[in-house]
Design an enzyme around this catalytic site. Structure first.
Site, short mmCIF file in Angstrom:
data_model
loop_
_atom_site.label_atom_id
_atom_site.label_comp_id
_atom_site.label_asym_id
_atom_site.label_seq_id
_atom_site.Cartn_x
_atom_site.Cartn_y
_atom_site.Cartn_z
N THR A 126 2.81 -12.25 -0.91
CA THR A 126 3.21 -10.92 -0.45
C THR A 126 3.27 -10.83 1.07
O THR A 126 2.39 -11.34 1.79
CB THR A 126 2.23 -9.86 -0.99
OG1 THR A 126 2.23 -9.94 -2.42
CG2 THR A 126 2.63 -8.47 -0.56
N PRO A 128 4.78 -7.99 4.44
CA PRO A 128 5.12 -6.59 4.71
C PRO A 128 6.49 -6.18 4.19
O PRO A 128 6.69 -5.05 3.76
CB PRO A 128 5.05 -6.51 6.25
CG PRO A 128 4.04 -7.55 6.63
CD PRO A 128 4.26 -8.67 5.65
N GLY A 131 7.21 -7.41 -1.19
CA GLY A 131 6.18 -7.13 -2.18
C GLY A 131 6.77 -7.34 -3.55
O GLY A 131 6.82 -8.46 -4.06
N GLN A 336 -13.56 11.73 -18.35
CA GLN A 336 -13.54 13.02 -19.03
C GLN A 336 -14.73 13.19 -19.97
O GLN A 336 -15.34 14.25 -20.04
CB GLN A 336 -12.22 13.18 -19.80
CG GLN A 336 -11.86 14.61 -20.13
CD GLN A 336 -11.51 15.42 -18.88
OE1 GLN A 336 -11.26 14.86 -17.82
NE2 GLN A 336 -11.51 16.74 -19.01
N GLU A 363 -0.32 -8.39 -8.55
CA GLU A 363 0.26 -9.43 -9.41
C GLU A 363 1.47 -8.92 -10.19
O GLU A 363 1.72 -9.34 -11.33
CB GLU A 363 -0.81 -10.02 -10.35
CG GLU A 363 -1.91 -10.74 -9.59
CD GLU A 363 -2.79 -11.60 -10.47
OE1 GLU A 363 -2.30 -12.11 -11.50
OE2 GLU A 363 -3.98 -11.77 -10.12
#
Length: 389
Positions: A126, A128, A131, A336, A363
């Site tokens: 990855t 900038p 991605g 919850q 990933e």
């Protein structure tokens, strides 16, 4: 398909369960507070073989195959996800490339020490500007004599601050696009390899990610991983191979959340009776259990397919998508059920809730997994109609 594990693997699973539940998990709050995994935990993890999950026996690893790895990952997933990520990155995308694509010399050089945990692995793809669009790399490798000179940067690289061995993707021929990407093995301490700042993340404390810079970084030609120009294909294989493992880790976390929710629902009294007697709570628990069994079935099916050498591009994307979506659903229901207690840091539920969110991003995002699934469906449709024409 027979997912029954043999006696040796079952004994290993029980030992890992005991280690996770009695040694690692009690330190979850400490890891969260200090953003650090205690050294003795990492040392014990190496001693019991967790760093060698992906590595064949001939190189000092456990050699247990993908089904066996998923059995272990499911147990590891039951505890703090920062710890889980350090182990999972090393045994997954951090080492699988060398196992699958490495030369014999590369395997002999790195795998025995990666199996013992002497060396820790990381995967640097990855950037900038790259991605989800992994073909848009800016990091460039230029061959000069018996070396490649790498320049560029990476970010969000898991394990980078502690890694000794990086699998790095870089452009070697810009004119060829995806077919011009090559993968390299780059060692810690190589001149021109610079580890940048550590990112402050929402979750996964104890697992550190950082920027990685390459400034005239010299890498010998023998450190090319696989064939020049096959780096993008290598990256897809590495990521695809790891998706069943990631789903198994998510599965372990989901199972732990169900157990915690069941316990709390029996103990918490409202309106004069335990909340487990409320139909809505029973429905939440039933939905959680259903999701878990669905995830378990598909995870081990994909793992079996990997062990059988089958093409799992579509199924690996499905299990990555399913695992992350189910983990987030179950974490939400667990909060919850626990109510206010699920929202405070004294109890691990809110930590799992934060940690779950990254699984829909790293990933390969959930959206990219859907693209992969749709692409494979269209290819299968075109192939079947071509045959029938």
């Amino acid at each position: 398909m027979d997912f029954k594990v043999d006696a040796e693997l079952e004994d290993m699973r029980k030992n890992i369960r005991h280690f996770i539940d009695h040694t690692v998990d009690p330190l979850g709050d400490q890891i969260e507070r200090e953003d650090h995994i205690p050294e003795h935990i990492m040392k014990l993890s190496k001693e019991i073989g967790l760093f060698g999950l992906s590595i064949p026996e001939e190189y000092g690893g456990l050699g247990i195959g993908m089904v066996g790895k998923c059995v272990m990952y499911e147990e590891i997933g039951r505890t703090h996800n920062g710890y889980t990520t350090v182990i999972g990155c090393h045994t997954g995308i951090g080492s699988v490339g060398i196992v699958e694509m490495g030369t014999e010399a590369q395997k002999q050089k790195y795998l025995p020490r990666m199996a013992t945990g002497e060396l820790t692995g990381a995967f640097a793809l990855t950037e900038p500007s790259a991605g989800s669009n992994a073909t848009a790399l800016k990091t460039v490798a230029v061959k000069k004599g018996d070396k490649y000179i790498i320049n560029g940067s990476k970010h969000y690289i898991t394990n980078a601050p502690i890694a000794d061995v990086f699998t790095v993707m870089a452009i070697t021929d810009q004119a060829k696009g995806a077919k011009g990407i090559t993968s390299f093995i780059v060692e810690k301490g190589t001149k021109g390899l610079i580890i940048g700042k550590t990112e402050e993340k929402m979750g996964l404390r104890g697992s550190h990610s950082s920027e990685v810079f390459f400034e005239d970084c010299e890498v010998p030609v023998e450190n090319v991983l696989g064939v020049e120009g096959q780096g993008y294909v290598n990256a897809l294989k590495i990521l695809g191979n790891g998706r069943a493992g990631l789903a198994a880790r998510n599965l372990g976390s989901c199972q732990k959340l169900l157990e915690l929710s069941l316990k709390y629902a029996h103990e918490r009294v409202q309106f004069g009776k335990p909340i487990v007697e409320q139909q809505i709570i029973q429905h939440y628990l039933a939905e959680m259990a259903l999701d878990i069994e669905s995830l378990r079935s598909m995870t081990y099916r994909v793992a079996w397919m990997v062990d059988e050498g089958m093409n799992v591009i579509k199924e690996a994307a499905m299990i990555k998508l399913l695992g992350s979506e189910i983990y987030n659903r179950i974490a939400d229901k667990a909060v919850q059920i626990h109510g206010g207690l699920g929202y405070i840091k004294e109890y691990p539920i809110e930590r799992y809730y934060r940690d779950a969110r990254i699984t829909k991003i790293y990933e390969g995002t959930s959206e990219i997994q859907k693209n992969i699934i749709a692409s494979q469906l269209m290819k299968q449709y075109a192939a079947s109609h071509s045959v029938n024409a």
